[in-house]
Design an enzyme around this catalytic site. Structure first.
Site, PDB file in Angstrom:
ATOM      1  N   LYS A 155      34.175 131.586  34.463  1.00  0.00           N
ATOM      2  CA  LYS A 155      34.090 131.146  32.843  1.00  0.00           C
ATOM      3  C   LYS A 155      31.823 130.918  32.710  1.00  0.00           C
ATOM      4  O   LYS A 155      31.884 130.123  33.405  1.00  0.00           O
ATOM      5  CB  LYS A 155      34.994 129.793  32.680  1.00  0.00           C
ATOM      6  CG  LYS A 155      34.392 130.004  30.822  1.00  0.00           C
ATOM      7  CD  LYS A 155      35.569 128.506  30.360  1.00  0.00           C
ATOM      8  CE  LYS A 155      35.605 128.420  29.114  1.00  0.00           C
ATOM      9  NZ  LYS A 155      36.720 127.339  28.604  1.00  0.00           N
TER      10      LYS A 155
HETATM   11  O1  G3P Z   1      37.098 125.215  26.008  1.00  0.00           O
HETATM   12  C1  G3P Z   1      36.743 125.215  25.062  1.00  0.00           C
HETATM   13  C2  G3P Z   1      36.823 125.014  24.078  1.00  0.00           C
HETATM   14  O2  G3P Z   1      38.473 124.951  23.754  1.00  0.00           O
HETATM   15  C3  G3P Z   1      36.652 123.262  24.128  1.00  0.00           C
HETATM   16  O3  G3P Z   1      37.608 122.981  22.613  1.00  0.00           O
HETATM   17  O4  G3P Z   1      37.848 120.078  20.799  1.00  0.00           O
HETATM   18  O5  G3P Z   1      36.529 120.925  22.731  1.00  0.00           O
HETATM   19  O6  G3P Z   1      36.128 121.833  20.947  1.00  0.00           O
HETATM   20  P1  G3P Z   1      37.071 121.464  21.325  1.00  0.00           P
END
Ligand code: G3P
Length: 218
Positions: free
Chosen positions: A87
């Protein structure tokens, strides 16, 4: 549409895997820190433990932001398990690294994508997955799902091979809308995935069926 779980929590990953609906896992440095995983050896061991649970791709994020550093980390991560997807953040050196890694047979996930323009750059570099962050756009009163729809349209018109991996999913409705709008993958917390199962009429209907069966059969 594939279902990835967005966590580094092994119990939750096992639960989703046992349910039989899991196609992969995404992690990020924040999710690893949330599980208290730190230090290179522990981090690597944790990625390996995740790979041993799931059948599909496991995204492991680099923390370098320069081209050489990203490639150094990518080499170590990719050697860990064939399920590992490296990633890489949507930055100039990241795009350059994705291009190199793609040409050398390493799967990549371009993360922190917030515009169609960024998605086009990641697709041109050959990213296996591209991760638009739906919830974080919604947080700023921008429409995260509109980005999914626009990406799906552009990718179809242009024939880009990268998979749209809708990330930052915050609700079961996000998952349904991503499916409707043409995301190839969603990555979600377990809670939003499990919430897809729920409807009060299902519970009421089941209770009635069981009660009627009980009445008829004693
Ligand atoms: O893994 C990246 C993403 O899914 C993070 O989500 O909820 O932290 O914006 P969030």
């Amino acid at each position: 549409m594939k279902f990835f779980i967005d966590t580094a929590n092994l119990d939750q990953i096992r639960e989703a895997q046992d349910l039989g609906i899991l196609d992969g896992v995404t992690t990020n440095p924040s999710l690893m820190a949330k599980e208290g995983i730190s230090g290179q050896d522990n981090v690597m061991a944790h990625y390996k433990a995740i790979c041993d649970i799931v059948d599909g791709d496991v995204s492991a994020e680099v923390i370098s932001t320069d081209y050489e550093g990203i490639l150094r980390e990518a080499e170590v991560l990719a050697a860990l398990d064939e399920k590992i997807v490296v990633k890489v953040p949507m930055i100039k050196d990241g795009v350059k690294a994705i291009n190199y890694l793609t040409q050398n047979g390493v799967k990549t996930n371009c993360t922190l994508v917030f515009t169609v323009g960024q998605a086009i750059m990641a697709a041109k570099a050959g990213a296996t997955y591209i991760s638009p962050f739906v919830g974080r756009l919604d947080d700023l009163s921008e429409n995260g799902l509109e980005l999914i729809a626009n990406m799906a349209q552009v990718f179809a018109v242009q024939g880009y091979q990268s998979q749209i991996l809708a990330a930052s999913i915050r609700s079961p409705l996000h998952i349904v809308d991503c499916a409707r709008l043409g995301a190839n993958v969603i990555t979600s917390p377990l809670s939003s995935i499990l919430a897809l199962l729920n409807h009060p009429l299902t519970d009421i209907g089941l209770a009635k069926f069981l009660a009627d069966h009980q009445k008829a059969n004693g």
